[in-house]
Design an enzyme around this catalytic site. Structure first.
Site, PDB file in Angstrom:
ATOM      1  N   ARG A  73       0.805  -1.220   0.000  1.00  0.00           N
ATOM      2  CA  ARG A  73       0.000   0.000   0.000  1.00  0.00           C
ATOM      3  C   ARG A  73       0.841   1.274   0.000  1.00  0.00           C
ATOM      4  O   ARG A  73       0.341   2.352  -0.299  1.00  0.00           O
ATOM      5  CB  ARG A  73      -0.933   0.002   1.222  1.00  0.00           C
ATOM      6  CG  ARG A  73      -1.958  -1.131   1.199  1.00  0.00           C
ATOM      7  CD  ARG A  73      -2.870  -1.069   2.387  1.00  0.00           C
ATOM      8  NE  ARG A  73      -2.192  -1.322   3.639  1.00  0.00           N
ATOM      9  CZ  ARG A  73      -1.969  -2.527   4.157  1.00  0.00           C
ATOM     10  NH1 ARG A  73      -2.371  -3.606   3.489  1.00  0.00           N
ATOM     11  NH2 ARG A  73      -1.369  -2.667   5.309  1.00  0.00           N
ATOM     12  N   SER A  74       2.107   1.171   0.360  1.00  0.00           N
ATOM     13  CA  SER A  74       2.916   2.382   0.488  1.00  0.00           C
ATOM     14  C   SER A  74       3.445   2.849  -0.857  1.00  0.00           C
ATOM     15  O   SER A  74       3.865   2.058  -1.697  1.00  0.00           O
ATOM     16  CB  SER A  74       4.069   2.156   1.464  1.00  0.00           C
ATOM     17  OG  SER A  74       5.243   1.794   0.824  1.00  0.00           O
ATOM     18  N   SER A  75       3.438   4.161  -1.046  1.00  0.00           N
ATOM     19  CA  SER A  75       3.886   4.753  -2.306  1.00  0.00           C
ATOM     20  C   SER A  75       5.340   4.396  -2.600  1.00  0.00           C
ATOM     21  O   SER A  75       5.686   4.008  -3.722  1.00  0.00           O
ATOM     22  CB  SER A  75       3.719   6.272  -2.237  1.00  0.00           C
ATOM     23  OG  SER A  75       4.215   6.887  -3.397  1.00  0.00           O
ATOM     24  N   SER A 127       7.130   1.888  -1.517  1.00  0.00           N
ATOM     25  CA  SER A 127       7.268   0.463  -1.819  1.00  0.00           C
ATOM     26  C   SER A 127       6.869   0.183  -3.263  1.00  0.00           C
ATOM     27  O   SER A 127       7.527  -0.575  -3.980  1.00  0.00           O
ATOM     28  CB  SER A 127       6.401  -0.365  -0.866  1.00  0.00           C
ATOM     29  OG  SER A 127       6.810  -0.217   0.471  1.00  0.00           O
ATOM     30  N   ARG A 128       5.777   0.819  -3.687  1.00  0.00           N
ATOM     31  CA  ARG A 128       5.325   0.595  -5.068  1.00  0.00           C
ATOM     32  C   ARG A 128       6.304   1.167  -6.091  1.00  0.00           C
ATOM     33  O   ARG A 128       6.466   0.611  -7.178  1.00  0.00           O
ATOM     34  CB  ARG A 128       3.920   1.198  -5.239  1.00  0.00           C
ATOM     35  CG  ARG A 128       2.867   0.427  -4.459  1.00  0.00           C
ATOM     36  CD  ARG A 128       1.457   0.979  -4.653  1.00  0.00           C
ATOM     37  NE  ARG A 128       1.191   2.135  -3.810  1.00  0.00           N
ATOM     38  CZ  ARG A 128       1.108   3.376  -4.229  1.00  0.00           C
ATOM     39  NH1 ARG A 128       1.278   3.656  -5.527  1.00  0.00           N
ATOM     40  NH2 ARG A 128       0.856   4.373  -3.389  1.00  0.00           N
TER      41      ARG A 128
END
Length: 444
Positions: free
Chosen positions: A8-10, A12-13
């Site tokens: 869900r983290s920006s 991480s993506r």
């Protein structure tokens, strides 16, 4: 490579998409922040800031998504297309990465994060910062298909992660035609887009969970080099002082142009043409305009340094320097701005919570410096210079550094070994004088 993350983290993506573009397989280790897995001793040994994403590559631990992204590209990229070797192209990418962290994604956090924690959105001023961020991005993309040059780079991927986060909360991107055009194309051509979107859909469904802000996130020769560089600055600005010290370390002569922000000189049309964000410092090097102090500092080193001492070319060493630079911007100096800047405007400092963030920042820095003489390796780098500028700003406001012995030890040495320290301190004395004058006026 072990990759500690949340889908869900920006940040991480961003890394997932960069890894996909590079054809890398990550050993994904999902951390459940709500259960405090990021606070376990074994994770703190890897990352004392206990943030995600964190990457461990054969024993080398690095965090802060943009630093990780650049590291992966430089270490494993088959070419330099995602992060070109040319210093000017790199500087532009770095500026966009800092814009993403300090302006675009920061505006999301200020407005939307309160809803995740309390069920209420931020205020009108917070929303205006989102609009301003998209207006800047729209200007950057005028006549451009990519955010930093003529091809897809790591900057597009990082900003794609952020912009898509706004889309999932139904922010109207269509009001910014250049951004909308870029976004439609970026979704098509960026590897890993589908996984990015799946993570966002997970985020959208987590309505009942309350997250915390932790979820997301020897010097060269002194021989003077004659260059045609205009440097728009204020001696009081921390970022300006960083660039001045870096230039001194490189033996560069800057054509200094004082910008009086108190009289809004940064808003004049001729300056806005150079920097649509109208921030200082701004550097113009033979027609090439770049802003954000850390991006300028790295540019100057890569363009003019006689060796890579201040910004190593080794991907691991460079990643560590980058992480510290992002730490300086997003944690250390940010804590100063939250607590001390209100004093300039209202005569009152920030809240107790704001002060605790300062203490937390120095605790992290103290950990980084355990057994170390420099903040990112075994010699002076641009990270030391940037953090020196910030720490000395705290010093001028009588913040007690002695509570952090590693920081105090490092600071005493950094003042001695960093070229340009005297000019840095003179700028701080000007800052203190302005501050004291405003306090005196407020009491009348």
């Amino acid at each position: 490579m072990d990759f500690y993350y949340s889908p869900r983290s920006s940040g991480s993506r961003t890394i997932i998409m960069v890894a996909k573009a590079l054809g890398l397989e990550l050993n994904k280790k999902q951390l459940r922040i709500t259960e405090g897995e990021h606070l376990k001793p074994e994770f703190l040994k890897l990352n004392p800031q206990h943030t995600i994403p964190t990457l461990v590559d054969n024993g080398f631990a690095i965090w802060e998504s943009r630093a990780i992204a650049v590291y992966l590209v430089e270490k494993y990229g088959k070419d330099d297309s995602l992060f070109p070797n040319d210093p000017q192209k790199r500087a532009l990418i770095n500026q966009r990465l800092y814009f993403d962290m300090g302006t675009l994604h920061d505006s999301f956090m200020k407005y939307y994060y309160p809803f995740i924690r309390t069920g209420q959105l931020g205020n009108v001023e917070n929303y205006k910062k989102i609009e301003a961020a998209f207006e800047f991005l729209d200007i950057f993309l005028e006549g451009q298909d990519y955010v930093a040059g003529s091809q897809l780079t790591v900057a597009d991927i990082a900003i794609l992660s952020s912009v898509s986060t706004f889309e999932v909360v139904e922010f109207d991107i269509s009001k910014y035609p250049n951004v909308a055009r870029w976004y439609a194309n970026a979704k098509k051509i960026t590897p890993g887009w589908d996984e990015n979107w799946k993570g966002l859909l997970q985020m959208k469904t987590m309505e009942a969970i309350h997250y915390t802000n932790q979820f997301w996130s020897c010097p060269p020769s002194n021989n003077t080099q004659i260059t045609e560089m205009d440097f728009y600055y204020s001696p009081r600005g921390s970022g300006c002082r960083t660039v001045i010290m870096v230039a001194k370390a490189l033996g560069l002569e800057l054509n200094k142009k004082l910008v009086n922000t108190l009289e809004s000189e940064q808003l004049k049309p001729e300056f806005v043409k150079l920097n649509p964000q109208h921030t200082i410092p701004t550097l113009v090097d033979n027609g090439f305009s770049i802003w954000e102090s850390r991006a300028i500092a790295v540019y100057l080193i890569e363009q003019y340094a006689k060796d890579d001492t201040l910004f190593p070319k080794d991907p691991k060493k460079q990643a560590l320097v980058n992480q510290r630079l992002y730490f300086d911007m997003g944690t250390l100096y940010d804590s100063f701005a939250k607590y001390y800047y209100p004093l300039f405007r209202t005569g009152k400092s920030g809240s107790d919570e704001d002060f605790k963030k300062i203490e937390s920042s120095f605790e992290y820095l103290n950990i980084f410096l355990e057994g170390q003489n420099y903040v990112a390796g075994d010699h002076l780098t641009v990270a030391d210079i940037a953090i020196l500028s910030s720490v000395s700003t705290f010093d001028i406001f009588d913040f007690d550094l002695t509570k952090y012995p590693n920081v105090a030890r490092w600071y005493a040495n950094a003042k001695k070994v960093t070229p340009g320290w005297e000019e840095n301190w003179n700028g701080l004395l000007e800052l203190k004088a302005v501050f004291e004058a405003r306090l005196a006026a407020a009491k009348q």
